[in-house]
Design an enzyme around this catalytic site. Sequence first.
Site, PDB file in Angstrom:
ATOM      1  N   ASP A 127      -3.350  -7.190  11.657  1.00 28.90           N
ATOM      2  CA  ASP A 127      -2.016  -7.709  11.390  1.00 28.90           C
ATOM      3  C   ASP A 127      -1.540  -8.601  12.539  1.00 28.90           C
ATOM      4  O   ASP A 127      -0.452  -8.437  13.059  1.00 28.90           O
ATOM      5  CB  ASP A 127      -1.078  -6.499  11.224  1.00 28.90           C
ATOM      6  CG  ASP A 127       0.202  -6.863  10.510  1.00 28.90           C
ATOM      7  OD1 ASP A 127       0.364  -8.039  10.158  1.00 28.90           O
ATOM      8  OD2 ASP A 127       1.038  -5.969  10.327  1.00 28.90           O
ATOM      9  N   THR A 165       0.832  -1.216   0.000  1.00 29.30           N
ATOM     10  CA  THR A 165       0.000   0.000   0.000  1.00 29.30           C
ATOM     11  C   THR A 165       0.862   1.260   0.000  1.00 29.30           C
ATOM     12  O   THR A 165       0.328   2.353   0.070  1.00 29.30           O
ATOM     13  CB  THR A 165      -0.904   0.026   1.252  1.00 29.30           C
ATOM     14  OG1 THR A 165      -0.059  -0.024   2.403  1.00 29.30           O
ATOM     15  CG2 THR A 165      -1.855  -1.137   1.271  1.00 29.30           C
TER      16      THR A 165
END
Lengths: 513, 513
Positions: B257, B199
């Site tokens: 995450d 990203t």
Amino acid sequence: MFLRARPLEFEALKPIVVLNKSDADDLGVKALDRVELLFNRLKINAIVNISQRMMPAGEIGLYGSVQEKLKANFGDNIKVLAADRPESLSYIRKRMSGRSLSSGELRKIIEDVVGQALSEIEITSFVISLYNHGMSSREAAALSMAMARTGKTLHFPGRRIFDKHSIGGVPGDKTSMLLVPTVAAAGLTIPKTSSRSITSPAGTADRVECLCPVTLSIPEIRRVVQKTNGCMAWGGAVDLAPADDIFIQIEYPLAIDPLLLPSVMSKKKAVSADFLVIDIPTGRAVKIKSIEEAQELGRSFVELGKKLGIRVDCVSSFGEQPIGYGIGPALEAREALTTALTGKGPRDLIEKVSHLASVLFDFNRNRNSKQKAMDIIRNGKMGKKFLEIIEAQGGNPRIKPEDLPVGDKVVKIKSNRNGKVFWFNNASIARIAREAGAPKDKGAGILLHKKLNDKVRKGETLFEIYAEKNYKLDRALELSKELNIIGIGKDYEMVLAEIPEEEEHRKYFILER
Amino acid sequence: MFLRARPLEFEALKPIVVLNKSDADDLGVKALDRVELLFNRLKINAIVNISQRMMPAGEIGLYGSVQEKLKANFGDNIKVLAADRPESLSYIRKRMSGRSLSSGELRKIIEDVVGQALSEIEITSFVISLYNHGMSSREAAALSMAMARTGKTLHFPGRRIFDKHSIGGVPGDKTSMLLVPTVAAAGLTIPKTSSRSITSPAGTADRVECLCPVTLSIPEIRRVVQKTNGCMAWGGAVDLAPADDIFIQIEYPLAIDPLLLPSVMSKKKAVSADFLVIDIPTGRAVKIKSIEEAQELGRSFVELGKKLGIRVDCVSSFGEQPIGYGIGPALEAREALTTALTGKGPRDLIEKVSHLASVLFDFNRNRNSKQKAMDIIRNGKMGKKFLEIIEAQGGNPRIKPEDLPVGDKVVKIKSNRNGKVFWFNNASIARIAREAGAPKDKGAGILLHKKLNDKVRKGETLFEIYAEKNYKLDRALELSKELNIIGIGKDYEMVLAEIPEEEEHRKYFILER
């Protein structure tokens, strides 16, 4: 960016498009991001899948549902823009972190679940956030309302609506088939919708289908209920609370059931129920193991009902053996029909039907509710109403139990000792009946010859397995040798049996609703 | 049951087959159950999808991977049997209930993730169970080992292996490109593998690729490292810890995450690292906001390293502005190359490279590690090694910074007031650089003219946006008007800026590894 449409020979629940990696990079989108598609003055959002190999650059693969909505053909130029992810995804993330959600946030999630705007990963995350962090009764109520409102609903203006639900897990439980005509015969309105089997040998819809059609539209249900006060329809045909069906697909492989309460209550809200009796089978071989657990679950249903404007009463029923003797759609339909026509039948079945009916009669402030229910069953009114409903749904009102075909491949399982029946294993019974072909083969299943506490002599038949196909009978017989479904012993004998260990991941029956 | 093969024009990670509802019922399987397929003496397991419309009864739809493995063509008769679900699914369920798993159970899950035996729903559930219930260091170690062992590994017998990792989040961070040659020039072995951008505007692999190939095979990596002591390869090409790539696909849409520690450490274990320095950028606009958080994360890495036999040292680095001036693959490669060739460059870049190198030198018991690193950078040894590695990987060792093409569509953003630079917004910088085309268009990105505390006059250029395509430049420019990326003020001014609210679900940069 403009891309050429390439319809894919593919069906999926979600609106998925497939992009070449290079086009996706140009758009700045990744797998599971969203794009907006514009074509022919139509505009829809879709979920991005990315292919390196299969999709040439400059083309966009359209899954069936996307192609249908856009009405695009091979080679059409589709305008494609990167789109934001649905707002509901941020609420799912909020819920994952343990925070509770407002009614509006939950409604948005349910709308996007039903509107197919969320991916499997995202819906799974939502379901598991509920499993992990639990759910307040306020959230459960908001979810129930949202699930009901995103589907079809049934209304019967001017009538008070009575309903019943079972938490399930007991094979051969044909209670609803007799409860509906008992209650309807008393003049109360009970538009019962039922599910098909998920992991059991038969759901109520599978059983009733042996006698008459169950796939009724909403106008058909309304007509049947106006004529007879009741119905026995398949809920899946009328799209009540469709979010629930999507959640079940997620919950099933995980064998979790965090949405049990909103799932049940959303469907009841969708049929405008005012009074509801919930049967909670309790015992070792069903989902709810103890009366304390049943009470806790029951209290949650009552509390949720208050928030939804539904009066709820819960009954913890004995769940350690099948109800009656027949297990499997046709064997159960036969037993129910015989009981309806004669007013006589297995004691546990009659007892369960009359007790649940009496709870609904109590809501109606009837006196001597239990006696009233027994009278309706015994004096033929229940049987008459049963045939009326069958006829109204399009079945033959002169049907006889022996008209119902059952499997012609039959094997008897006999006792190898004297004694009495100490226990049944419901989960194993369900597995064997399914192996024999139930519910798909309607005539397949198990017919018990003995029930709890019955005396057994060596060589006497304990149960029969019915099947329509030889290979299924063989498979079921083989499985019945592996699994102990019935325990025979003598009084004061302490070792009941050597119980084979079942693999944990085969116990899926908890999702039966 | 025998079914006729119907290959589907479809690619998927999982081995999926599509059955008609009626055949699935006969087999007794449901969507997401498993079947065993036998054909041509080959036997594989597949995940069941069910279709009512698209798959005729008697046929079985084969996804690409299934067809390739079975070598089946249209109309071939495939033997299909119901199969148990993978054992690992019961461990996932155990973990979901909050219980911890043994090393063997975790290994089985990872094997089934890599072996494509688990569905997306099931893997999502596992990832979220780790997110919800956390992970002990014992479990993290077991996962790291299992993730390393289910992929390829690199070994350099007789050498001690040094490595570096960054938690990421800082745009323009070209530290690794200069750290590798600094460390290699000191005679230490540093076979660095890096990721591409997920990203961010550029990953290290994207930057290095402007100078030389990064898609190296394991023998190629070995050859480059034997020749130069270092390499700068793309990790994705060598299949190190492939489970991680599958987990990232699940984590990305959820912006969670939980596998950060095993993810990082499994890749380090796979390259046989002995000594590891981890850079934890710290500050408002990156993942780790405070030094306390950085310390906590750092301690977890050190502890996990002990269990894996890797000595770890973590550095919390200033993360509130980009490193150097260039952001985007080519702009960053130019800046790194210039710094390497001249031994001079942006102070923050030189400082970061030399400090991280000194940590690795300390592991090697060098004296005056920091001074040693600065010397290597300034005396030309680092630049020489940089070109050696570029040449060994197949690049041109005589490349000049001006040879690297950058976008020819450029726009300057100027200050509308006097003052000094008070803050940068890293996330907004990344979004604008990506909108301009980075990392796909290698020449796209942002070139800063000012950094923190620099004085600015009204009308001076703050930064330039570079793009290769006009429409991307326009989009980036438009976004730069929406988002404040740089705050200019006067000393003692208390209101820094009106910061536009960002939507929560656009903050995805946390997954950069």
